[in-house]
Design a protein around this motif. Structure first.
Motif, PDB file in Angstrom:
ATOM      1  N   ARG A   1       6.754   6.615  -9.441  1.00  0.00           N
ATOM      2  CA  ARG A   1       5.517   6.126  -8.820  1.00  0.00           C
ATOM      3  C   ARG A   1       4.972   7.246  -7.952  1.00  0.00           C
ATOM      4  O   ARG A   1       5.721   7.850  -7.181  1.00  0.00           O
ATOM      5  CB  ARG A   1       5.804   4.918  -7.921  1.00  0.00           C
TER       6      ARG A   1
ATOM      7  N   SER B   1       0.854  -1.193   0.000  1.00  0.00           N
ATOM      8  CA  SER B   1       0.000   0.000   0.000  1.00  0.00           C
ATOM      9  C   SER B   1       0.891   1.244   0.000  1.00  0.00           C
ATOM     10  O   SER B   1       2.074   1.191   0.339  1.00  0.00           O
ATOM     11  CB  SER B   1      -0.893   0.010   1.244  1.00  0.00           C
ATOM     12  N   ASN B   2       0.292   2.376  -0.358  1.00  0.00           N
ATOM     13  CA  ASN B   2       1.029   3.639  -0.323  1.00  0.00           C
ATOM     14  C   ASN B   2       1.560   3.922   1.077  1.00  0.00           C
ATOM     15  O   ASN B   2       2.668   4.425   1.235  1.00  0.00           O
ATOM     16  CB  ASN B   2       0.141   4.791  -0.797  1.00  0.00           C
TER      17      ASN B   2
ATOM     18  N   GLN C   1       4.626   1.807   1.746  1.00  0.00           N
ATOM     19  CA  GLN C   1       5.771   2.344   1.022  1.00  0.00           C
ATOM     20  C   GLN C   1       6.311   3.595   1.715  1.00  0.00           C
ATOM     21  O   GLN C   1       7.528   3.764   1.854  1.00  0.00           O
ATOM     22  CB  GLN C   1       5.387   2.668  -0.425  1.00  0.00           C
ATOM     23  N   LYS C   2       5.389   4.452   2.165  1.00  0.00           N
ATOM     24  CA  LYS C   2       5.794   5.670   2.873  1.00  0.00           C
ATOM     25  C   LYS C   2       6.589   5.314   4.131  1.00  0.00           C
ATOM     26  O   LYS C   2       7.611   5.937   4.426  1.00  0.00           O
ATOM     27  CB  LYS C   2       4.555   6.490   3.234  1.00  0.00           C
TER      28      LYS C   2
ATOM     29  N   SER D   1       3.332   6.941  -5.375  1.00  0.00           N
ATOM     30  CA  SER D   1       3.525   6.520  -3.981  1.00  0.00           C
ATOM     31  C   SER D   1       4.931   6.824  -3.471  1.00  0.00           C
ATOM     32  O   SER D   1       5.158   6.821  -2.270  1.00  0.00           O
ATOM     33  CB  SER D   1       3.237   5.025  -3.840  1.00  0.00           C
ATOM     34  N   GLN D   2       5.873   7.097  -4.380  1.00  0.00           N
ATOM     35  CA  GLN D   2       7.253   7.350  -3.974  1.00  0.00           C
ATOM     36  C   GLN D   2       7.737   8.748  -4.365  1.00  0.00           C
ATOM     37  O   GLN D   2       8.928   9.042  -4.294  1.00  0.00           O
ATOM     38  CB  GLN D   2       8.179   6.282  -4.576  1.00  0.00           C
TER      39      GLN D   2
END
Length: 164
Positions: free
Chosen positions: A71, A47-48, A51-52, A73-74
């Protein structure tokens, strides 16, 4: 030193990250390993939030190298990085590398974080086409970071740039 290496599939990100990691004695991370989990050999998309949390943990280090594709998310990595290297390798070189890498992985000469299937190779071509279609998006986004951006088209442009 916090260094982000960004580029399309087969642009040379991992090779450069490994080389700089050795030269600068800084650990490197693959963006794919931030985005994807591999518990019990089963690949799943994190999930985001996951990743965070991984990025925040990595950023606790004073130095890191992270390589990957863009991405959402990144995207925080672009703000955290001291230097961003964009590997804008020509399409014909990337296509050659994708095919050559796939063959090396299939015969067991090269390892990867994914199973080298024909379906994965097909996805790599799709991602490459998507990257080319979205080239203007990437250019506009990268201009925001022009003060810390190194834009590389060919590997020999990196010679003499190791004063990061």
């Amino acid at each position: 030193m916090k260094l982000l290496i960004f580029g399309s599939v087969a642009s040379g990100k991992t090779t450069l990250a490994r080389k700089l990691s050795d030269e600068l004695n800084i650990i490197y991370y693959e963006g794919d390993c931030i985005a994807w989990g591999f518990p019990n050999e089963k690949r799943y998309k994190r999930s985001n939030q996951e990743q965070k949390e991984i990025i925040e943990k990595i950023d606790e280090n004073s130095s890191w190298i992270i390589e990957g594709t863009y991405r959402d998310s990144q995207k925080i990595l672009y703000d955290l990085a001291d230097v961003i290297i964009f590997l804008d390798t020509p399409l014909y070189i990337r296509i050659y590398r994708m095919i050559f890498r796939f063959i090396k992985q299939k015969i067991g000469y090269e390892e990867s974080n994914y199973k080298p299937t024909y379906d994965m190779l097909k996805h790599m071509f799709k991602w490459t086409i998507d990257f080319e279609r979205n080239r203007n998006f990437h250019k506009k986004r990268l201009i925001e970071y022009k003060k810390k951006l190194i834009w590389i088209r060919f590997p020999d442009q990196l010679k003499g740039k190791n004063s990061y």
